[in-house]
Motif scaffolding. Structure first.
Motif, short mmCIF file in Angstrom:
data_model
loop_
_atom_site.label_atom_id
_atom_site.label_comp_id
_atom_site.label_asym_id
_atom_site.label_seq_id
_atom_site.Cartn_x
_atom_site.Cartn_y
_atom_site.Cartn_z
N ILE A 58 0.64 1.34 4.90
CA ILE A 58 -0.74 1.10 4.49
C ILE A 58 -0.73 0.15 3.30
CG2 ILE A 58 -2.88 2.13 3.59
CD1 ILE A 58 -1.87 4.84 4.67
N PHE A 59 -1.55 -0.90 3.38
CA PHE A 59 -1.79 -1.78 2.23
C PHE A 59 -3.19 -1.41 1.76
CE2 PHE A 59 1.47 -4.07 4.49
CZ PHE A 59 2.28 -4.56 3.47
N CYS A 60 -3.28 -0.86 0.56
CA CYS A 60 -4.55 -0.30 0.10
C CYS A 60 -5.03 -0.97 -1.18
CB CYS A 60 -4.37 1.20 -0.10
SG CYS A 60 -5.90 2.06 -0.39
N ASP A 61 -6.21 -1.58 -1.13
CA ASP A 61 -6.82 -2.21 -2.29
C ASP A 61 -7.30 -1.12 -3.26
OD1 ASP A 61 -7.84 -4.36 -3.83
OD2 ASP A 61 -9.85 -4.06 -2.98
N LYS A 62 -7.47 -1.49 -4.51
CA LYS A 62 -7.88 -0.51 -5.52
C LYS A 62 -9.39 -0.33 -5.56
CE LYS A 62 -7.85 0.26 -10.48
NZ LYS A 62 -8.76 -0.61 -11.20
N ASP A 63 -10.12 -1.40 -5.78
CA ASP A 63 -11.57 -1.29 -5.98
C ASP A 63 -12.33 -1.59 -4.71
OD1 ASP A 63 -11.33 -0.74 -8.78
OD2 ASP A 63 -10.83 -2.85 -9.06
N MET A 64 -12.95 -0.53 -4.15
CA MET A 64 -13.73 -0.68 -2.93
C MET A 64 -14.96 0.20 -3.03
SD MET A 64 -10.78 -0.49 -0.03
CE MET A 64 -10.00 0.93 -0.79
N PRO A 65 -16.00 -0.12 -2.25
CA PRO A 65 -17.17 0.76 -2.24
C PRO A 65 -16.85 2.08 -1.54
CG PRO A 65 -17.39 -0.98 -0.60
CD PRO A 65 -16.15 -1.28 -1.38
N VAL A 66 -17.66 3.07 -1.70
CA VAL A 66 -17.57 4.39 -1.07
C VAL A 66 -16.42 5.23 -1.63
CG1 VAL A 66 -17.60 5.74 1.06
CG2 VAL A 66 -18.58 3.43 1.05
N MET A 67 -15.17 4.77 -1.45
CA MET A 67 -14.01 5.50 -1.96
C MET A 67 -12.93 4.50 -2.35
SD MET A 67 -11.56 8.30 -0.05
CE MET A 67 -12.89 9.45 0.34
N SER A 68 -12.44 4.61 -3.58
CA SER A 68 -11.42 3.67 -4.08
C SER A 68 -10.07 3.90 -3.40
CB SER A 68 -11.26 3.83 -5.59
OG SER A 68 -10.52 5.01 -5.88
N GLY A 69 -9.19 2.92 -3.56
CA GLY A 69 -7.85 3.02 -3.00
C GLY A 69 -7.08 4.24 -3.50
N PRO A 70 -6.99 4.42 -4.83
CA PRO A 70 -6.27 5.59 -5.33
C PRO A 70 -6.83 6.93 -4.82
CG PRO A 70 -6.47 3.97 -7.07
CD PRO A 70 -7.31 3.47 -5.91
N GLU A 71 -8.15 7.04 -4.73
CA GLU A 71 -8.76 8.27 -4.19
C GLU A 71 -8.31 8.49 -2.75
OE1 GLU A 71 -13.17 9.27 -4.98
OE2 GLU A 71 -12.98 7.13 -5.46
N ALA A 72 -8.33 7.43 -1.96
CA ALA A 72 -7.95 7.52 -0.54
C ALA A 72 -6.48 7.91 -0.41
CB ALA A 72 -8.21 6.19 0.16
N ILE A 73 -5.62 7.29 -1.20
CA ILE A 73 -4.18 7.59 -1.14
C ILE A 73 -3.94 9.06 -1.45
CG2 ILE A 73 -1.95 7.18 -2.26
CD1 ILE A 73 -2.91 4.20 -2.57
N GLU A 74 -4.60 9.55 -2.49
CA GLU A 74 -4.44 10.95 -2.86
C GLU A 74 -4.84 11.88 -1.71
OE1 GLU A 74 -4.96 13.40 -6.99
OE2 GLU A 74 -6.45 11.85 -6.55
N LYS A 75 -5.96 11.57 -1.05
CA LYS A 75 -6.43 12.39 0.08
C LYS A 75 -5.47 12.30 1.27
CE LYS A 75 -11.44 12.76 -0.69
NZ LYS A 75 -11.33 12.94 -2.10
#
Length: 132
Positions: A58-75
């Motif tokens: 997964i390549f995950c950006d940090k700042d996004m609408p709805v849910m940020s990258g770090p939040e998504a990674i944690e989940k």
């Protein structure tokens, strides 16, 4: 454990809200014959895992609408997805923030082809070793 055919495509998930960034990273990943899926925010990415989809990286950006990258990674990590390689991506230095939530690596933007290529080669090697 899923078995992979030698040289089978790496399943890559790009979690990014910028169309330009998606185009650039997709072009890089296509050079390594990756199978590409796009999520426009962290919530979409988490939803894919909840639906049972599997990715190698997964390549995950940090700042996004709805849910940020770090939040998504944690989940995603909380869902038990420990084998997928997660690369945090940001224009600012967010390495510590990404590592704290379970990312494996951090790449500053703009990403360089040789760095992305090295990471993909690592994932391919791991996939091939998992079948031995």
């Amino acid at each position: 454990m899923t078995s992979y055919v030698e040289g089978s495509p790496v399943k890559a998930l790009i979690v990014e809200d910028s169309a330009v960034e998606i185009m650039v990273l997709s072009a890089m990943l296509r050079r390594f014959h990756c199978e590409i899926t796009i999520a426009k925010n962290g919530k979409e990415a988490v939803q894919m895992f909840l639906e049972g989809k599997k990715f190698d990286i997964i390549f995950c950006d940090k700042d996004m609408p709805v849910m940020s990258g770090p939040e998504a990674i944690e989940k995603i990590r909380t869902l038990g997805e420990i084998h997928v390689k997660i690369v945090g991506v940001s224009i600012d230095n967010a390495q510590e923030e990404f590592m704290r939530v379970g990312a494996d690596e951090f790449l500053p933007k703009p990403m360089e082809l040789d760095v992305v290529g090295a990471i993909i080669q690592e994932v391919i090697k791991k996939k091939n070793n998992d079948t031995v």
